[in-house]
Design a protein around this motif. Sequence first.
Motif, PDB file in Angstrom:
ATOM      1  N   PRO A 196       0.824  -1.307   0.056  1.00 59.98           N
ATOM      2  CA  PRO A 196      -0.100  -0.016  -0.052  1.00 59.98           C
ATOM      3  C   PRO A 196       0.738   1.208   0.117  1.00 59.98           C
ATOM      4  O   PRO A 196       0.480   2.260  -0.744  1.00 59.98           O
ATOM      5  N   SER A 197       1.846   1.294   0.747  1.00 56.13           N
ATOM      6  CA  SER A 197       2.808   2.734   0.836  1.00 56.13           C
ATOM      7  C   SER A 197       3.357   2.699  -0.456  1.00 56.13           C
ATOM      8  O   SER A 197       3.800   3.917  -1.099  1.00 56.13           O
ATOM      9  N   GLN A 198       4.120   1.513  -1.117  1.00 54.46           N
ATOM     10  CA  GLN A 198       4.559   1.877  -2.388  1.00 54.46           C
ATOM     11  C   GLN A 198       3.585   2.572  -3.476  1.00 54.46           C
ATOM     12  O   GLN A 198       4.078   3.359  -4.346  1.00 54.46           O
ATOM     13  N   ILE A 199       2.336   1.993  -3.384  1.00 54.46           N
ATOM     14  CA  ILE A 199       1.536   2.503  -4.280  1.00 54.46           C
ATOM     15  C   ILE A 199       1.124   4.114  -3.967  1.00 54.46           C
ATOM     16  O   ILE A 199       0.995   4.972  -4.943  1.00 54.46           O
ATOM     17  N   ARG A 200       0.720   4.218  -2.819  1.00 52.69           N
ATOM     18  CA  ARG A 200       0.682   5.826  -2.361  1.00 52.69           C
ATOM     19  C   ARG A 200       1.874   6.587  -2.707  1.00 52.69           C
ATOM     20  O   ARG A 200       1.726   7.988  -3.255  1.00 52.69           O
ATOM     21  N   ASN A 201       2.644   6.197  -2.434  1.00 50.68           N
ATOM     22  CA  ASN A 201       4.166   7.000  -2.901  1.00 50.68           C
ATOM     23  C   ASN A 201       4.533   7.235  -4.083  1.00 50.68           C
ATOM     24  O   ASN A 201       4.686   8.432  -4.543  1.00 50.68           O
TER      25      ASN A 201
ATOM     26  N   ARG B  87      -2.362   7.138 -11.713  1.00 48.63           N
ATOM     27  CA  ARG B  87      -3.095   6.170 -11.068  1.00 48.63           C
ATOM     28  C   ARG B  87      -1.631   4.806 -11.321  1.00 48.63           C
ATOM     29  O   ARG B  87      -1.547   4.596 -12.295  1.00 48.63           O
ATOM     30  N   ILE B  88      -1.494   4.221 -10.163  1.00 44.91           N
ATOM     31  CA  ILE B  88      -0.539   3.264 -10.029  1.00 44.91           C
ATOM     32  C   ILE B  88      -1.605   1.923 -10.066  1.00 44.91           C
ATOM     33  O   ILE B  88      -2.275   1.742  -8.937  1.00 44.91           O
ATOM     34  N   MET B  89      -1.399   0.954 -10.924  1.00 40.36           N
ATOM     35  CA  MET B  89      -2.019  -0.407 -10.709  1.00 40.36           C
ATOM     36  C   MET B  89      -1.009  -1.405 -10.818  1.00 40.36           C
ATOM     37  O   MET B  89      -0.206  -1.434 -11.847  1.00 40.36           O
ATOM     38  N   ASP B  90      -1.016  -2.240  -9.704  1.00 43.20           N
ATOM     39  CA  ASP B  90      -0.115  -3.294  -9.867  1.00 43.20           C
ATOM     40  C   ASP B  90      -0.477  -4.462 -10.519  1.00 43.20           C
ATOM     41  O   ASP B  90      -1.689  -4.507 -11.021  1.00 43.20           O
ATOM     42  N   ARG B  91       0.287  -5.448 -10.809  1.00 40.98           N
ATOM     43  CA  ARG B  91      -0.060  -6.961 -11.632  1.00 40.98           C
ATOM     44  C   ARG B  91      -1.127  -7.287 -10.985  1.00 40.98           C
ATOM     45  O   ARG B  91      -2.032  -7.747 -11.642  1.00 40.98           O
ATOM     46  N   THR B  92      -1.347  -7.745  -9.591  1.00 38.17           N
ATOM     47  CA  THR B  92      -2.597  -8.262  -9.110  1.00 38.17           C
ATOM     48  C   THR B  92      -3.696  -7.533  -9.312  1.00 38.17           C
ATOM     49  O   THR B  92      -4.675  -8.192  -9.855  1.00 38.17           O
ATOM     50  N   GLY B  93      -3.661  -5.980  -8.949  1.00 39.79           N
ATOM     51  CA  GLY B  93      -4.836  -5.057  -9.479  1.00 39.79           C
ATOM     52  C   GLY B  93      -5.240  -5.313 -10.796  1.00 39.79           C
ATOM     53  O   GLY B  93      -6.452  -5.416 -11.270  1.00 39.79           O
ATOM     54  N   LEU B  94      -4.519  -5.511 -11.693  1.00 40.52           N
ATOM     55  CA  LEU B  94      -4.634  -5.700 -13.209  1.00 40.52           C
ATOM     56  C   LEU B  94      -5.608  -6.917 -13.429  1.00 40.52           C
ATOM     57  O   LEU B  94      -6.265  -6.989 -14.092  1.00 40.52           O
ATOM     58  N   ILE B  95      -4.888  -7.973 -13.008  1.00 41.86           N
ATOM     59  CA  ILE B  95      -5.420  -9.425 -13.274  1.00 41.86           C
ATOM     60  C   ILE B  95      -6.965  -9.388 -12.791  1.00 41.86           C
ATOM     61  O   ILE B  95      -7.798  -9.953 -13.193  1.00 41.86           O
ATOM     62  N   LEU B  96      -7.056  -8.846 -11.416  1.00 39.42           N
ATOM     63  CA  LEU B  96      -8.504  -8.608 -10.553  1.00 39.42           C
ATOM     64  C   LEU B  96      -9.249  -7.967 -11.540  1.00 39.42           C
ATOM     65  O   LEU B  96     -10.719  -8.485 -11.693  1.00 39.42           O
TER      66      LEU B  96
ATOM     67  N   GLN C 104     -16.540 -15.346  -6.901  1.00 43.21           N
ATOM     68  CA  GLN C 104     -15.234 -15.547  -6.461  1.00 43.21           C
ATOM     69  C   GLN C 104     -14.132 -14.354  -6.881  1.00 43.21           C
ATOM     70  O   GLN C 104     -13.379 -14.182  -5.869  1.00 43.21           O
ATOM     71  N   VAL C 105     -14.462 -13.711  -7.965  1.00 40.23           N
ATOM     72  CA  VAL C 105     -13.413 -12.540  -8.307  1.00 40.23           C
ATOM     73  C   VAL C 105     -13.977 -11.335  -7.254  1.00 40.23           C
ATOM     74  O   VAL C 105     -13.011 -10.726  -6.635  1.00 40.23           O
ATOM     75  N   GLU C 106     -15.245 -11.132  -6.571  1.00 39.91           N
ATOM     76  CA  GLU C 106     -15.452 -10.338  -5.593  1.00 39.91           C
ATOM     77  C   GLU C 106     -14.863 -10.796  -4.387  1.00 39.91           C
ATOM     78  O   GLU C 106     -14.168  -9.819  -3.713  1.00 39.91           O
ATOM     79  N   LEU C 107     -14.699 -12.006  -4.171  1.00 38.77           N
ATOM     80  CA  LEU C 107     -13.905 -12.148  -2.957  1.00 38.77           C
ATOM     81  C   LEU C 107     -12.589 -11.814  -3.103  1.00 38.77           C
ATOM     82  O   LEU C 107     -12.161 -11.464  -1.938  1.00 38.77           O
ATOM     83  N   ALA C 108     -11.929 -12.345  -4.013  1.00 38.42           N
ATOM     84  CA  ALA C 108     -10.753 -11.897  -4.255  1.00 38.42           C
ATOM     85  C   ALA C 108     -10.352 -10.702  -4.209  1.00 38.42           C
ATOM     86  O   ALA C 108      -9.415 -10.138  -3.803  1.00 38.42           O
ATOM     87  N   LYS C 109     -11.108  -9.702  -4.951  1.00 38.66           N
ATOM     88  CA  LYS C 109     -11.169  -8.185  -4.788  1.00 38.66           C
ATOM     89  C   LYS C 109     -10.923  -7.528  -3.156  1.00 38.66           C
ATOM     90  O   LYS C 109     -10.245  -6.916  -3.042  1.00 38.66           O
ATOM     91  N   LEU C 110     -11.985  -8.201  -2.635  1.00 38.91           N
ATOM     92  CA  LEU C 110     -12.194  -7.740  -1.185  1.00 38.91           C
ATOM     93  C   LEU C 110     -11.068  -7.909  -0.228  1.00 38.91           C
ATOM     94  O   LEU C 110     -10.795  -7.405   0.507  1.00 38.91           O
ATOM     95  N   GLN C 111     -10.534  -9.276  -0.702  1.00 44.05           N
ATOM     96  CA  GLN C 111      -9.639  -9.844   0.331  1.00 44.05           C
ATOM     97  C   GLN C 111      -8.037  -9.007  -0.396  1.00 44.05           C
ATOM     98  O   GLN C 111      -7.238  -8.707   0.724  1.00 44.05           O
ATOM     99  N   TYR C 112      -8.118  -8.553  -1.563  1.00 43.05           N
ATOM    100  CA  TYR C 112      -6.777  -7.521  -1.892  1.00 43.05           C
ATOM    101  C   TYR C 112      -7.098  -6.295  -1.421  1.00 43.05           C
ATOM    102  O   TYR C 112      -5.930  -5.609  -1.115  1.00 43.05           O
ATOM    103  N   GLN C 113      -8.177  -5.738  -1.431  1.00 43.94           N
ATOM    104  CA  GLN C 113      -8.409  -4.397  -0.955  1.00 43.94           C
ATOM    105  C   GLN C 113      -8.195  -4.224   0.643  1.00 43.94           C
ATOM    106  O   GLN C 113      -7.654  -3.203   1.167  1.00 43.94           O
ATOM    107  N   LEU C 114      -8.431  -5.320   1.613  1.00 40.81           N
ATOM    108  CA  LEU C 114      -8.357  -4.970   2.915  1.00 40.81           C
ATOM    109  C   LEU C 114      -6.970  -4.572   3.495  1.00 40.81           C
ATOM    110  O   LEU C 114      -7.289  -3.572   4.159  1.00 40.81           O
ATOM    111  N   PRO C 115      -6.121  -5.142   3.219  1.00 43.15           N
ATOM    112  CA  PRO C 115      -4.568  -4.536   3.578  1.00 43.15           C
ATOM    113  C   PRO C 115      -4.219  -3.234   3.087  1.00 43.15           C
ATOM    114  O   PRO C 115      -3.357  -2.234   3.412  1.00 43.15           O
ATOM    115  N   ARG C 116      -5.290  -2.774   2.062  1.00 39.63           N
ATOM    116  CA  ARG C 116      -4.861  -1.522   1.511  1.00 39.63           C
ATOM    117  C   ARG C 116      -5.690  -0.371   1.680  1.00 39.63           C
ATOM    118  O   ARG C 116      -5.895   0.942   1.201  1.00 39.63           O
ATOM    119  N   LEU C 117      -6.554  -0.783   2.717  1.00 37.03           N
ATOM    120  CA  LEU C 117      -7.677   0.270   3.249  1.00 37.03           C
ATOM    121  C   LEU C 117      -7.277   1.648   3.577  1.00 37.03           C
ATOM    122  O   LEU C 117      -8.018   2.522   3.531  1.00 37.03           O
TER     123      LEU C 117
END
Length: 424
Positions: A84-89, A97-106, A121-134
């Motif tokens: 999250p800090s790398q994206i923010r910085n 906008r910065i999109m990492d590889r995981t965000g792109l595949i999602l 399944q995609v919604e679950l994966a996106k929510l799990q990806y978003q949680l630490p980036r909140l």
Amino acid sequence: MESQDSRTPVITIGLDSGLNFDYSMAELAALVEANNMISVEEIRQSLDRPSPATYFGKGKVQELAEAAIEDDVHTIVVNDELTPSQIRNLEAETQVRIMDRTGLILEIFANRAQSKEAKLQVELAKLQYQLPRLHTSASQRLDQQTGGGGGGFTSRGTGESQTELTKRQIGKQISHVRHELKEIRKSDETQRQQRERNKIPTVALVGYTNAGKSTIMNALVREFGKGEDKQVFVKDMLFATLDTSVRQLVFPDQKKLLLSDTVGFVSKLPTTLVEAFRSTLSEAANADLLLQVVDFSDPNRDEMMATTEQTLKDIGVTDIPMVTIYNKADLTDVDYPREVGDHLVVSAKDPASLELITKVMKEKVFKDYVTVDFLIPFNDGHVVAYLNDHADVKSTEYVAEGTQLTVELSRTDLEHFSQYVISD
């Protein structure tokens, strides 16, 4: 030219650590294209490890910011998963906008999901990806709401409360989605158990995305579908389809099997997606035979095979017989079709290649079939009818005691009708 203009221009960036880097960046460009984007510039840097703050080194970040202005792009796609800090910085430094590889595949998966299960399944994966980036996203939203520059105690306290509130909301969403998926999986498991009771063997097509799995499946369904006219979607792009499709094949000798076409793999497939699609891939986990389809014309095919085998290992698919199908041989100068052990060199567009795939598939799946002589009394005609419909009757002769048949059949059917077997 017009279709190219409709795609969103982006800059793709990556850190060269020396291991399959060119292949990985080429794959990133293909993923970008699959998301209706186009890479107008690629920027690389050789570093042993990413900068904890900005992924790239300071000077390269400045170069990146200047390139974004010069190329007039508003999105930069990174070849790794960022913190999250790398994206923010990076967003602060480049103002895009910065999109990492995981965000792109999602994002690709979210746009392609068709069935209710795939969408969940995609919604679950996106929510799990978003949680630490909140923390980043919630704070940014709150700053916009409060004018951004206040920075006082009250604003910080409100920001923290907003983040915690959003975390709780996402936690509830995750629980809800998991519950819905559990209900769908119960239904899928019931269907799978029914198939097992019917003793219909299963074959799963697995492999790298865009290797030709769906093309092979469609060709086999056209030939042996017997009323199964549902074709699987095919397009020359990564992740053209996400849903596992299952079709029944019935061969002229009455042998039957279920063929499934699973979601394609890609290197660095996000852990959240591997976990979310575990049930979809369970068709592979429960198969009697795996057909790994490989794009034989791709110079990176060895890396693709390694990706497939690692992903199968990650989802617990082990100890299942596998035949490797080197597809798209028509794009090379190699002779085909050819069979070398458990390796086939073919073209899905070639009838002789499909005959070879069918032959090998049947040899593997039906290897336990036996040929037996039966004598069935005339008053048990329903047994004769069953064998004619479900087995390969080699010969039929009417004798005084009843109908004498020579039949190739499964051991399950043999046990069921053992009382009619003619003893030596």
